[in-house]
Structure formats: structure tokens, C-alpha cells
Design a protein around this motif. Structure first.
Motif, short mmCIF file in Angstrom:
data_model
loop_
_atom_site.label_atom_id
_atom_site.label_comp_id
_atom_site.label_asym_id
_atom_site.label_seq_id
_atom_site.Cartn_x
_atom_site.Cartn_y
_atom_site.Cartn_z
N GLY A 64 0.81 -1.21 0.00
CA GLY A 64 0.00 0.00 0.00
C GLY A 64 0.84 1.26 0.00
N VAL A 65 0.15 2.39 0.03
CA VAL A 65 0.81 3.68 0.09
C VAL A 65 0.03 4.58 1.06
N LEU A 66 0.77 5.32 1.85
CA LEU A 66 0.20 6.34 2.73
C LEU A 66 0.57 7.69 2.16
N ALA A 67 -0.42 8.47 1.76
CA ALA A 67 -0.16 9.79 1.18
C ALA A 67 -1.28 10.74 1.60
N GLY A 68 -0.91 11.91 2.05
CA GLY A 68 -1.91 12.89 2.47
C GLY A 68 -2.77 12.40 3.62
N GLY A 69 -2.18 11.55 4.48
CA GLY A 69 -2.91 11.02 5.63
C GLY A 69 -3.87 9.89 5.31
N ASP A 94 1.54 6.54 -9.85
CA ASP A 94 1.64 7.92 -10.35
C ASP A 94 1.46 8.89 -9.19
N VAL A 95 2.52 9.61 -8.85
CA VAL A 95 2.47 10.59 -7.77
C VAL A 95 1.94 11.91 -8.33
N LYS A 96 0.73 12.27 -7.90
CA LYS A 96 0.06 13.43 -8.48
C LYS A 96 0.00 14.64 -7.54
N GLU A 97 0.30 14.41 -6.26
CA GLU A 97 0.18 15.50 -5.29
C GLU A 97 1.51 15.72 -4.57
N VAL A 127 8.84 8.32 -0.85
CA VAL A 127 9.10 9.03 -2.10
C VAL A 127 8.51 10.43 -1.96
N ASP A 128 9.33 11.44 -2.18
CA ASP A 128 8.91 12.83 -1.99
C ASP A 128 8.33 13.39 -3.29
N GLY A 129 7.02 13.59 -3.30
CA GLY A 129 6.35 14.13 -4.47
C GLY A 129 6.54 15.63 -4.61
N PHE A 130 7.02 16.06 -5.77
CA PHE A 130 7.23 17.47 -6.09
C PHE A 130 8.26 18.13 -5.16
N ALA A 131 9.15 17.30 -4.60
CA ALA A 131 10.22 17.80 -3.72
C ALA A 131 9.68 18.72 -2.64
N SER A 132 8.54 18.35 -2.07
CA SER A 132 7.88 19.22 -1.10
C SER A 132 8.50 19.16 0.29
N GLY A 133 9.09 18.01 0.62
CA GLY A 133 9.67 17.86 1.95
C GLY A 133 8.65 17.74 3.05
N ALA A 134 7.41 17.39 2.73
CA ALA A 134 6.35 17.33 3.73
C ALA A 134 5.90 15.89 3.99
#
Length: 262
Positions: A64-69, A94-97, A127-134
Motif C-alpha cells: 500500500g501507500v500512505l499519502a496525504g494522511g 503515479d504521484v500526483k500531489e 518518495v517525496d512528491g514534487f520535492a515538497s519535503g512534507a
């Protein structure tokens, strides 16, 4: 007499030989996606520094993936990809956010005859999407899990990586953490002692390690499971639970000073 002596000697040699460290890999094609987009992950059960042997990895219990909570089950999206003739898996996403996409895998328990125990290693990678560092320190909620104290993306070679080993959400003091480098054959170990680095957490469950070479590094926190498992012959045996995190180190490129020859 000679036969029994030789057999006993072989048993002593086998028992004293260093155990090969098993690592559940979940390694992406990149740790940072400056513009988002697709990432491919390889799921292989192997010995990273030695480049094998690869072991058969049955279809995982869950990927699975955990993204945006929010957790998303990706189990149905994985496809088999044999590595060195052994069963392994791959996944595209596909990392979209912007923000951390934390990929994780719960493999099926693996029977390890030399150690007389079952092994199940819960592994994750950020994996850091859009180099956000969040969002890089969010917890998946795995039975055994490493919470990074250092952002596990965008790291230079030589950076100190720190984390806390958690079991059922609580820090584990003095837990053993094995560390291995995914070796493409370019690094030669002087002897077996250099293959798997071993450290322990402190009284607060915290550990640190400076990565001396560019590439992917695996940190495997090993604890004994609360429940016993069943060997193939039906015997009750201990279960080794591992919490793994994969981290990439990148060499610094040297930029010529302004006006210098390229």
C-alpha cells in the motif's frame, strides 16, 4: 568414529558461521520526484550487499501507500517479476500531489531453517512528491516500524540518518538494527564483518548511522514477535519481526566556480 567427528565439526562450523542477513526490499526508481509523475518500485527478498542469493517472495499479504494522511491498498496492482529465477514483484504508481508517498509491504512469513524461526519483515520507503519535503515522518502503523528523525529523502552521502524503532507504537530500547547497502558489485568487503553493519538503539529506542557511500541503504530493526509461528512440519517456532526503512544517499556534484573552465 571419524564420521561422527566430521559431522560434529561440520555442525560447529555451520553454527559459528555468520548468518546471512535477509532484507525485504521495496526500492523505488527515485526517492524524490521534483515534478511528480510515475515511480516504479521493486519488491525483492534478498541479501543486498552480496547481490543475492534472491529468495522466493510469495505474493505479499498487503502492499500500500500512505499519502496525504490516507492509506490506499495497492495489492491488486503489483505484478510478478522474476529476479535470478526467483519470485519477486513490481509496482508502478503515479504521484500526483505534493508530499510524501510512503510505500509499504507486509510480506508472508518466511521459514528460515538454519535459524529455526519464521521471518516477517514489514518494509517501507518514502518518495517525496514534487520535492515538497512534507509528511515524511508519518507512521503507517506497522507492527514494527522505524519512525525517521532525519528526513529520509534528499540526503547526501555521509549524512547521518536517525530513527526510532517502534513496536506496537512504543519505542524499543536496545533493539538490534542491521544495516546493509544495495551493492551493484562496485564495493568489495574486506571480510564478512563488513557486509552487515549492526547497531543498537539507545534506551529511548533511537539509533543513528552515517551512510558512507551513494546508493540505497536498508535499516532493519529486528525484534521477537509476541506470537509464535508454525514451521512447515507443524512445530511451534519463534517469529522474527522486522521493521525496515530504505534510504538513498546521493553524492554531491562539484560545480565549477563562475568563470572557470567547464
Amino acid at each position: 568414529m571419524v564420521s561422527s567427528l566430521c559431522g560434529g565439526l561440520a555442525a560447529v562450523i555451520f553454527a559459528s558461521a555468520p548468518a546471512m542477513a535477509h532484507f525485504q526490499e521495496i526500492i523505488p526508481s527515485a526517492d524524490v520526484l521534483p515534478d511528480g509523475g510515475p515511480v516504479t518500485l521493486g519488491l525483492v527478498f534478498t541479501h543486498p550487499f552480496e547481490g543475492g542469493p534472491v529468495m522466493d517472495m510469495e505474493r505479499p499479504v498487503k502492499v500500500g501507500v500512505l499519502a496525504g494522511g490516507k492509506k490506499t491498498d495497492l495489492s491488486a496492482a503489483i505484478t510478478e517479476k522474476r529476479v535470478d529465477g526467483k519470485e519477486a514483484w513490481t509496482l508502478s504508481y503515479d504521484v500526483k500531489e505534493p508530499g510524501a508517498a510512503i510505500f509499504y509491504v507486509e510480506p508472508r512469513p518466511y521459514w528460515e531453517p538454519p535459524e529455526n524461526k519464521m521471518i516477517v519483515h514489514y518494509a517501507k520507503v518514502v518518495v517525496d512528491g514534487f520535492a515538497s519535503g512534507a509528511g515524511w515522518d508519518e507512521l503507517v502503523g506497522l507492527p514494527v516500524e522505524i519512525r525517521p528523525l532525519t528526513r529520509p529523502t534528499g540526503l547526501w552521502t555521509g549524512n547521518l540518518f536517525s530513527g526510532v524503532v517502534l513496536k506496537s507504537g512504543e519505542p524499543v530500547p536496545f533493539a538490534e538494527v542491521e544495516v546493509e547497502f544495495v551493492n551493484d558489485g562496485g564495493v568489495a568487503a574486506p571480510n564478512d564483518a563488513f557486509i552487515t553493519q549492526v547497531i543498537r538503539t539507545d534506551a529511548n529506542g533511537t539509533f543513528s548511522y552515517a551512510m558512507p557511500h551513494q546508493g540505497w541503504w536498508g535499516f532493519a530493526a529486528l525484534v521477537e514477535g509476541d506470537k509464535r509461528g508454525s514451521a512447515p512440519d507443524g512445530r511451534e517456532v519463534p517469529v522474527e519481526e522486522g521493521g525496515l526503512i530504505w534510504v538513498k544517499a546521493t553524492d554531491m556534484g562539484v560545480k565549477p566556480p563562475t568563470g572557470a573552465e567547464p
